[in-house]
Design a protein around this motif. Structure first.
Motif, PDB file in Angstrom:
ATOM      1  N   MET A   1      36.557  17.371  -6.239  1.00  0.00           N
ATOM      2  CA  MET A   1      35.928  17.775  -5.045  1.00  0.00           C
ATOM      3  C   MET A   1      34.331  17.605  -5.145  1.00  0.00           C
ATOM      4  N   ARG A   2      33.693  17.018  -4.074  1.00  0.00           N
ATOM      5  CA  ARG A   2      32.382  16.707  -4.100  1.00  0.00           C
ATOM      6  C   ARG A   2      31.806  17.157  -2.697  1.00  0.00           C
ATOM      7  N   VAL A   3      30.549  17.787  -3.008  1.00  0.00           N
ATOM      8  CA  VAL A   3      29.532  18.368  -1.939  1.00  0.00           C
ATOM      9  C   VAL A   3      28.121  17.658  -2.100  1.00  0.00           C
ATOM     10  N   PHE A   4      27.771  16.969  -1.154  1.00  0.00           N
ATOM     11  CA  PHE A   4      26.369  16.457  -0.972  1.00  0.00           C
ATOM     12  C   PHE A   4      25.408  17.273  -0.212  1.00  0.00           C
ATOM     13  N   VAL A   5      24.449  18.054  -0.936  1.00  0.00           N
ATOM     14  CA  VAL A   5      23.582  18.905  -0.629  1.00  0.00           C
ATOM     15  C   VAL A   5      22.199  18.274  -0.216  1.00  0.00           C
ATOM     16  N   SER A   6      21.624  18.653   1.036  1.00  0.00           N
ATOM     17  CA  SER A   6      20.314  18.267   1.482  1.00  0.00           C
ATOM     18  C   SER A   6      19.582  19.405   1.507  1.00  0.00           C
ATOM     19  N   ALA A   7      18.550  19.765   0.795  1.00  0.00           N
ATOM     20  CA  ALA A   7      17.515  20.763   0.996  1.00  0.00           C
ATOM     21  C   ALA A   7      16.207  20.375   0.709  1.00  0.00           C
ATOM     22  N   GLY A   8      15.052  20.233   1.602  1.00  0.00           N
ATOM     23  CA  GLY A   8      14.183  19.757   1.380  1.00  0.00           C
ATOM     24  C   GLY A   8      12.839  20.537   1.126  1.00  0.00           C
ATOM     25  N   ASP A   9      13.036  21.955   1.125  1.00  0.00           N
ATOM     26  CA  ASP A   9      11.963  22.805   0.801  1.00  0.00           C
ATOM     27  C   ASP A   9      12.272  24.091  -0.246  1.00  0.00           C
ATOM     28  N   ILE A  10      11.246  24.649  -0.579  1.00  0.00           N
ATOM     29  CA  ILE A  10      11.655  25.525  -1.656  1.00  0.00           C
ATOM     30  C   ILE A  10      12.551  26.608  -1.093  1.00  0.00           C
ATOM     31  N   SER A  11      12.383  27.096   0.078  1.00  0.00           N
ATOM     32  CA  SER A  11      13.130  28.202   0.579  1.00  0.00           C
ATOM     33  C   SER A  11      14.772  27.650   0.873  1.00  0.00           C
ATOM     34  N   GLY A  12      14.912  26.429   1.386  1.00  0.00           N
ATOM     35  CA  GLY A  12      16.132  25.900   1.414  1.00  0.00           C
ATOM     36  C   GLY A  12      16.869  25.812   0.078  1.00  0.00           C
ATOM     37  N   ASP A  13      16.030  25.074  -0.834  1.00  0.00           N
ATOM     38  CA  ASP A  13      16.635  24.936  -2.177  1.00  0.00           C
ATOM     39  C   ASP A  13      17.055  26.377  -2.794  1.00  0.00           C
ATOM     40  N   ASN A  14      16.344  27.618  -2.527  1.00  0.00           N
ATOM     41  CA  ASN A  14      16.740  28.689  -2.930  1.00  0.00           C
ATOM     42  C   ASN A  14      18.210  29.172  -2.363  1.00  0.00           C
ATOM     43  N   LYS A  81      27.621   6.160   0.676  1.00  0.00           N
ATOM     44  CA  LYS A  81      28.642   5.119   0.792  1.00  0.00           C
ATOM     45  C   LYS A  81      29.336   4.822  -0.546  1.00  0.00           C
ATOM     46  N   THR A  82      28.579   5.080  -1.514  1.00  0.00           N
ATOM     47  CA  THR A  82      28.982   4.633  -2.903  1.00  0.00           C
ATOM     48  C   THR A  82      29.973   5.940  -3.377  1.00  0.00           C
ATOM     49  N   VAL A  83      29.378   7.280  -3.146  1.00  0.00           N
ATOM     50  CA  VAL A  83      30.077   8.104  -3.717  1.00  0.00           C
ATOM     51  C   VAL A  83      30.251   9.314  -2.517  1.00  0.00           C
ATOM     52  N   PRO A  84      31.225   9.165  -1.686  1.00  0.00           N
ATOM     53  CA  PRO A  84      31.467  10.002  -0.511  1.00  0.00           C
ATOM     54  C   PRO A  84      31.709  11.173  -0.905  1.00  0.00           C
ATOM     55  N   PRO A  85      31.316  12.155  -0.213  1.00  0.00           N
ATOM     56  CA  PRO A  85      31.597  13.460  -0.367  1.00  0.00           C
ATOM     57  C   PRO A  85      32.846  13.955   0.377  1.00  0.00           C
ATOM     58  N   ASP A  86      33.268  15.324  -0.130  1.00  0.00           N
ATOM     59  CA  ASP A  86      34.338  16.033   0.940  1.00  0.00           C
ATOM     60  C   ASP A  86      33.548  16.693   1.987  1.00  0.00           C
ATOM     61  N   VAL A  87      32.273  17.131   1.973  1.00  0.00           N
ATOM     62  CA  VAL A  87      31.580  17.645   2.906  1.00  0.00           C
ATOM     63  C   VAL A  87      30.168  17.442   2.618  1.00  0.00           C
ATOM     64  N   VAL A  88      29.395  17.168   3.648  1.00  0.00           N
ATOM     65  CA  VAL A  88      27.926  17.127   3.603  1.00  0.00           C
ATOM     66  C   VAL A  88      27.201  18.267   3.944  1.00  0.00           C
ATOM     67  N   LEU A  89      26.598  19.063   3.078  1.00  0.00           N
ATOM     68  CA  LEU A  89      25.933  20.230   3.482  1.00  0.00           C
ATOM     69  C   LEU A  89      24.550  20.130   3.835  1.00  0.00           C
ATOM     70  N   LEU A  90      24.079  20.477   4.997  1.00  0.00           N
ATOM     71  CA  LEU A  90      22.571  20.358   5.201  1.00  0.00           C
ATOM     72  C   LEU A  90      22.054  21.658   5.287  1.00  0.00           C
ATOM     73  N   VAL A  91      20.739  21.834   4.811  1.00  0.00           N
ATOM     74  CA  VAL A  91      20.228  23.192   4.745  1.00  0.00           C
ATOM     75  C   VAL A  91      18.951  23.039   5.208  1.00  0.00           C
ATOM     76  N   ASP A  92      18.669  23.580   6.450  1.00  0.00           N
ATOM     77  CA  ASP A  92      17.142  23.966   7.059  1.00  0.00           C
ATOM     78  C   ASP A  92      16.679  22.138   7.119  1.00  0.00           C
ATOM     79  N   TYR A  93      15.499  21.921   7.273  1.00  0.00           N
ATOM     80  CA  TYR A  93      14.806  20.686   7.067  1.00  0.00           C
ATOM     81  C   TYR A  93      15.288  19.629   8.046  1.00  0.00           C
ATOM     82  N   PRO A  94      15.296  20.061   9.283  1.00  0.00           N
ATOM     83  CA  PRO A  94      15.882  19.365  10.435  1.00  0.00           C
ATOM     84  C   PRO A  94      15.224  17.847  10.755  1.00  0.00           C
TER      85      PRO A  94
END
Length: 357
Positions: A1-14, A81-94
């Motif tokens: 199972m794979r999740v791609f996470v995108s968190a672009g600031d410290i708060s989102g990373d936490n 494309k190369t490693v497609p996740p089961d879910v893309v999880l976006l965190v803040d950072y619009p």
């Protein structure tokens, strides 16, 4: 199972790191990779692009980071494309994550937005794109649930994860905490003013908690030049706030941290002139501080841009120290209750786990 996470600031990373920790207990052998910082790394995520290279505030600051942002966008498309996740999880950072939502949607990937864009403040037209590209929104602010559901978007309010992260109450009235923000651009805009204010109160003990070691050298050099009596602490902001009588802070998550711990605060915020001109033209909210937005009224004073000057802030600091801070604590406790109960990260992880399975 794979999740791609995108968190672009410290708060989102936490916030992302706490969710990933809970998610691993629900989904064994979970692979987590994407964009983030040190906290996600600590939870075992493979970070392809570090937030320190991407985090910006406002229009003016974007240009300096544009090459790194464009590299991250191109690289992210290749990774999905190369490693497609089961879910893309976006965190803040619009600014980065909304286009990424479109990319992932076009690829046929499930998209979850945790801590969605604050489009209720500006750019409400973007809600139609969120409705088209995002499968589910997980929000941590109570008023956002009704806003997004009102636009027909599947939205769940899970409570605020800071209630899990912060188990401290005020232990003593020792420090006045200065919190200039978590991004370098915020620190550059804010810190000199906060240090100047500290010089007006020579008998008080001031301290600056910094979340990232990468900012330590800059902060320390400025402190030594303006007011060497101010202490600098790299580590837990919560620990410092629990021992503080007052905080002078940038707007953002720190205002809610103060509310949860029960620290009276003043909000001070400055951005570049270009960003300010843009914000004045498009932002339509009565308050800038999250604590005031959740409260639905201005319970904490705000000094923004031209108002953010020593002559206006110092008298308010003095009044809070002399007794008005006690009245503010009662209203801050009301905000804390509005943020929901503990277990937000776990509830968010359960939602993501259901989409993975």
């Amino acid at each position: 199972m794979r999740v791609f996470v995108s968190a672009g600031d410290i708060s989102g990373d936490n916030h992302a790191a706490r969710l990933v920790r809970e998610l691993r207990s629900l989904v064994p052998k979970l692979e987590v990779y994407g964009i983030g910082g040190d906290r996600l790394k600590e939870e075992g995520a493979q970070i392809y692009f570090h937030l320190d290279d991407l985090s910006v505030v406002g229009i003016g600051e974007v240009f300096g980071r544009l090459p790194a942002i464009l590299r991250a966008k191109r690289g992210t498309r290749r990774i999905l494309k190369t490693v497609p996740p089961d879910v893309v999880l976006l965190v803040d950072y619009p600014g980065f994550n909304l286009p990424l939502a479109k990319t992932a949607h076009v690829m046929g990937l499930k998209v979850v937005y945790y801590i969605p864009p604050q489009i209720w403040a500006w750019g409400r037209y973007r809600v139609r794109y969120i409705k088209r590209w995002v499968d589910k929104i997980i929000t941590i602010l109570p008023f956002e649930r009704d806003f997004y559901r009102g636009h027909g978007i599947d939205t769940v309010f899970v409570g605020h994860p800071l209630l899990d992260a912060i188990d401290k109450k005020r232990e003593e009235d020792r420090f006045i905490a200065l919190l200039p923000g978590s991004r370098m651009s915020e620190i550059k805009n804010m810190l000199s003013l906060l240090l100047s204010i500290s010089k007006v109160f020579p008998d008080e003990e001031f301290i600056i908690p910094i979340a990232s070691r990468r900012h330590r050298d800059f902060v320390t050099s400025l402190v030594e030049r303006i007011n060497p009596k101010v202490a600098v602490n790299v580590g837990s902001t919560y620990e410092i706030l629990s021992r503080s009588k007052l905080a002078v802070t940038a707007s953002g998550t720190a205002t809610l941290e103060c509310a949860i711990i029960g620290v009276p605060l003043i909000i001070v915020y400055k951005v570049s002139l270009l960003t300010w001109i843009f914000a004045r033209a498009v932002v339509d909210i009565p308050h800038i501080g999250l604590v005031n937005l959740v409260a639905g009224e201005r319970i904490v004073p705000e000094f923004i841009q031209g108002e953010a000057i020593e002559e206006k802030i110092v008298p308010v600091v003095r009044r809070l120290l002399e007794g008005e801070g006690e009245k503010m604590k009662e209203k801050l406790d009301g905000v804390r209750k509005m943020l929901g109960g503990k277990g937000a990260s776990r509830r968010a992880a359960e939602i993501v786990a259901e989409l993975i399975r």
